[in-house]
Design a protein around this motif. Structure first.
Motif, PDB file in Angstrom:
ATOM      1  N   GLU A  22       0.843  -1.333   0.024  1.00 19.06           N
ATOM      2  CA  GLU A  22      -0.002  -0.070   0.007  1.00 19.06           C
ATOM      3  C   GLU A  22       0.860   1.144   0.154  1.00 19.06           C
ATOM      4  N   GLY A  23       0.722   1.983  -0.877  1.00 16.45           N
ATOM      5  CA  GLY A  23       1.464   3.159  -1.056  1.00 16.45           C
ATOM      6  C   GLY A  23       2.736   3.173  -1.872  1.00 16.45           C
ATOM      7  N   GLY A  24       3.146   2.068  -2.632  1.00 15.09           N
ATOM      8  CA  GLY A  24       4.287   2.077  -3.290  1.00 15.09           C
ATOM      9  C   GLY A  24       4.525   0.545  -3.668  1.00 15.09           C
ATOM     10  N   VAL A  25       6.186   0.556  -3.820  1.00 15.72           N
ATOM     11  CA  VAL A  25       6.502  -0.626  -4.166  1.00 15.72           C
ATOM     12  C   VAL A  25       8.127  -0.707  -3.575  1.00 15.72           C
ATOM     13  N   LYS A  26       8.162  -2.123  -2.979  1.00 16.32           N
ATOM     14  CA  LYS A  26       9.724  -2.209  -2.219  1.00 16.32           C
ATOM     15  C   LYS A  26      10.496  -2.879  -3.173  1.00 16.32           C
ATOM     16  N   ARG A  27      11.710  -2.490  -3.510  1.00 14.86           N
ATOM     17  CA  ARG A  27      12.289  -3.057  -4.335  1.00 14.86           C
ATOM     18  C   ARG A  27      13.664  -3.783  -3.822  1.00 14.86           C
ATOM     19  N   GLY A  28      13.732  -5.139  -3.987  1.00 16.93           N
ATOM     20  CA  GLY A  28      14.648  -5.905  -3.316  1.00 16.93           C
ATOM     21  C   GLY A  28      15.320  -6.908  -3.869  1.00 16.93           C
ATOM     22  N   VAL A  29      16.298  -7.327  -3.103  1.00 13.99           N
ATOM     23  CA  VAL A  29      17.034  -8.882  -3.677  1.00 13.99           C
ATOM     24  C   VAL A  29      16.698 -10.111  -3.281  1.00 13.99           C
ATOM     25  N   HIS A  85      18.748  -1.294  -4.409  1.00 10.33           N
ATOM     26  CA  HIS A  85      17.638  -2.179  -3.800  1.00 10.33           C
ATOM     27  C   HIS A  85      17.758  -2.059  -2.379  1.00 10.33           C
ATOM     28  N   TYR A  86      16.672  -1.998  -1.535  1.00 11.55           N
ATOM     29  CA  TYR A  86      16.918  -1.565  -0.149  1.00 11.55           C
ATOM     30  C   TYR A  86      16.149  -2.753   0.708  1.00 11.55           C
ATOM     31  N   TRP A  87      15.739  -3.652   0.049  1.00  9.62           N
ATOM     32  CA  TRP A  87      15.109  -4.828   0.922  1.00  9.62           C
ATOM     33  C   TRP A  87      15.765  -6.352   0.385  1.00  9.62           C
ATOM     34  N   GLY A  88      15.489  -7.232   1.415  1.00  9.34           N
ATOM     35  CA  GLY A  88      16.056  -8.537   1.245  1.00  9.34           C
ATOM     36  C   GLY A  88      14.827  -9.286   1.622  1.00  9.34           C
ATOM     37  N   TYR A  89      14.777 -10.305   0.441  1.00  7.47           N
ATOM     38  CA  TYR A  89      13.713 -11.323   0.499  1.00  7.47           C
ATOM     39  C   TYR A  89      14.244 -12.808   0.599  1.00  7.47           C
ATOM     40  N   SER A  90      13.476 -13.665   1.267  1.00  2.64           N
ATOM     41  CA  SER A  90      13.881 -15.084   1.316  1.00  2.64           C
ATOM     42  C   SER A  90      12.696 -15.932   1.332  1.00  2.64           C
TER      43      SER A  90
END
Length: 237
Positions: free
Chosen positions: A79-86, A164-169
């Motif tokens: 909500e309010g945008g997009v999180k760009r991550g690796v 990119h300021y988020w990490g996902y696993s």
């Protein structure tokens, strides 16, 4: 308190254009592959961890060390945008405790291997290299670059790779971990030569063996900065 604080310095990033279908099984639930100008990338990244603190504490023999990883890029619509991550296919470090902590607490894919690096910097140029040993063979990524750093241009491929300021696993088919990586915008050094001696299949499995015969679309050297890795959250879909 941040989970980890450190400096990430002299980041080599070798970037390869790939077909997104190769990465689909690695995409965590709730995210989707991020692209630049319609193209999908994986990056081989080597750099130094320096002045590392875990929960504010400097752990002896775990303060300065190398890391090499293979990663790709995703985004999560919120909500309010997009999180760009690796998302990391694998991260290689020389310290067993780091591997344990990252794999157990962050669901990452760390491996402990012998590693070494070389920084040779003079007035006009710098030679930066990172090496790690797999199956009794030293793998290597290295660059020769200019010594004057430059600002990253907006809307460039370099900005896409670096910012990119988020990490996902992927925990499982329904659960994903998310953590924030905080750092200022980095500068880069123009690369004049590069050398990549890597058996991608031996390091990252048969899905990535084709990279052995593929040239990178770009190779970057970023200065880096202080960074903080915040505590993870888990979300379900």
């Amino acid at each position: 308190m941040s989970f980890l604080k450190a400096e990430w310095r002299k980041l080599i990033m070798a970037n390869y254009e790939v077909q997104p279908e190769i990465l689909q099984k690695y995409v965590p639930k709730g995210t989707e592959i991020d692209t630049f100008e319609g193209k999908c990338y994986v990056s081989l990244v080597g750099f130094m961890f320096m002045n590392t603190r875990l929960l504010g504490i400097k752990v002896p023999f775990h303060i300065n060390f190398e890391e090499v990883n293979l990663r790709f890029y995703v985004k999560r619509k919120v909500e309010g945008g997009v999180k760009r991550g690796v998302v990391f296919i694998k991260e290689i470090v020389p310290k067993r405790m780091l591997t344990f902590v990252a794999n157990v607490f962050y669901n990452e894919h760390y491996q402990t291997l012998p590693m070494k690096h070389s920084w040779n910097i003079d007035t006009n140029k710098m030679d930066i290299s990172y090496e790690w040993k797999v199956n009794n063979k030293w793998e290597k990524v290295s660059v020769e670059a200019e010594t004057k750093s430059q600002k990253i241009e907006e809307n460039s491929q370099t900005e896409f790779i670096a910012e990119h300021y988020w990490g996902y696993s992927k925990m499982n088919d329904n659960k994903t971990t998310e953590y924030e990586v905080k750092h200022p915008t980095w500068e880069y050094y123009p690369v004049t030569k590069h050398e990549i001696q890597v058996d991608f299949e031996a390091n990252y499995g048969t899905d990535f063996g084709f990279l052995n015969n593929k040239k990178p679309s770009s190779v970057l050297l970023l200065e880096g900065s202080e960074v903080s890795v915040e505590n993870k959250v888990v979300f379900k879909n």
